[in-house]
Design a protein around this motif. Structure first.
Motif, PDB file in Angstrom:
ATOM      1  N   MET A 216      82.360  59.567  54.747  1.00 34.70           N
ATOM      2  CA  MET A 216      82.471  59.023  53.405  1.00 34.70           C
ATOM      3  C   MET A 216      82.960  57.580  53.427  1.00 34.70           C
ATOM      4  O   MET A 216      82.552  56.789  52.608  1.00 34.70           O
ATOM      5  CB  MET A 216      83.403  59.913  52.587  1.00 34.70           C
ATOM      6  N   ASP A 217      83.822  57.257  54.365  1.00 40.43           N
ATOM      7  CA  ASP A 217      84.339  55.898  54.453  1.00 40.43           C
ATOM      8  C   ASP A 217      83.238  54.903  54.805  1.00 40.43           C
ATOM      9  O   ASP A 217      83.305  53.739  54.427  1.00 40.43           O
ATOM     10  CB  ASP A 217      85.452  55.811  55.505  1.00 40.43           C
ATOM     11  N   GLU A 218      82.229  55.325  55.528  1.00 37.21           N
ATOM     12  CA  GLU A 218      81.125  54.438  55.897  1.00 37.21           C
ATOM     13  C   GLU A 218      80.130  54.250  54.750  1.00 37.21           C
ATOM     14  O   GLU A 218      79.385  53.282  54.736  1.00 37.21           O
ATOM     15  CB  GLU A 218      80.412  54.987  57.121  1.00 37.21           C
TER      16      GLU A 218
ATOM     17  N   PRO B 277      80.806  50.797  52.196  1.00 37.26           N
ATOM     18  CA  PRO B 277      80.253  49.489  52.580  1.00 37.26           C
ATOM     19  C   PRO B 277      78.727  49.463  52.570  1.00 37.26           C
ATOM     20  O   PRO B 277      78.111  48.455  52.203  1.00 37.26           O
ATOM     21  CB  PRO B 277      80.786  49.262  53.992  1.00 37.26           C
ATOM     22  N   ILE B 278      78.105  50.572  52.946  1.00 42.82           N
ATOM     23  CA  ILE B 278      76.644  50.638  52.944  1.00 42.82           C
ATOM     24  C   ILE B 278      76.123  50.516  51.518  1.00 42.82           C
ATOM     25  O   ILE B 278      75.166  49.776  51.261  1.00 42.82           O
ATOM     26  CB  ILE B 278      76.162  51.938  53.619  1.00 42.82           C
ATOM     27  N   LEU B 279      76.738  51.212  50.564  1.00 42.68           N
ATOM     28  CA  LEU B 279      76.325  51.111  49.164  1.00 42.68           C
ATOM     29  C   LEU B 279      76.529  49.688  48.633  1.00 42.68           C
ATOM     30  O   LEU B 279      75.702  49.185  47.872  1.00 42.68           O
ATOM     31  CB  LEU B 279      77.096  52.109  48.305  1.00 42.68           C
TER      32      LEU B 279
ATOM     33  N   MET C 136      72.002  43.514  43.613  1.00 38.51           N
ATOM     34  CA  MET C 136      71.948  43.550  42.144  1.00 38.51           C
ATOM     35  C   MET C 136      72.750  42.384  41.563  1.00 38.51           C
ATOM     36  O   MET C 136      72.322  41.739  40.615  1.00 38.51           O
ATOM     37  CB  MET C 136      72.504  44.880  41.616  1.00 38.51           C
ATOM     38  N   TRP C 137      73.920  42.104  42.141  1.00 38.75           N
ATOM     39  CA  TRP C 137      74.738  41.002  41.669  1.00 38.75           C
ATOM     40  C   TRP C 137      73.984  39.684  41.825  1.00 38.75           C
ATOM     41  O   TRP C 137      73.983  38.853  40.922  1.00 38.75           O
ATOM     42  CB  TRP C 137      76.058  40.959  42.446  1.00 38.75           C
ATOM     43  N   ILE C 138      73.329  39.489  42.959  1.00 35.68           N
ATOM     44  CA  ILE C 138      72.567  38.256  43.198  1.00 35.68           C
ATOM     45  C   ILE C 138      71.429  38.131  42.191  1.00 35.68           C
ATOM     46  O   ILE C 138      71.202  37.065  41.609  1.00 35.68           O
ATOM     47  CB  ILE C 138      72.046  38.220  44.651  1.00 35.68           C
TER      48      ILE C 138
END
Length: 74
Positions: free
Chosen positions: A1-3, A6-8, A16-18
């Motif tokens: 879950m911790d990985e 960052p992948i998302l 999406m932000w860009i």
């Protein structure tokens, strides 16, 4: 879950932000600025002057060398 976090972020959130950032920039830049319009008008006036000069030169050549067009048209 911790990985997954960052992948998302890298796969979904950052692109999406860009995209939204540049869409907003493009919307605010619609149309010409006053400086752009003045530059456009200057270019148009220069183009009109050059066109007048070309017509004058063609008239002179037509009078002095009547068959110049047939010799140089391809």
């Amino acid at each position: 879950m911790d990985e997954a976090v960052p992948i998302l972020l890298v796969i979904i959130v950052i692109p999406m932000w860009i995209i939204f950032h540049y869409v907003t920039k493009w919307k605010t830049m619609k149309g010409l600025t006053a400086e752009d319009e003045e530059s456009f008008n200057d270019l148009r006036r220069a183009s009109d002057r050059l066109e007048d000069r070309l017509r004058s030169m063609e008239r002179i050549l037509d009078n002095e060398v009547p068959d110049w067009r047939s010799r140089h048209d391809t």
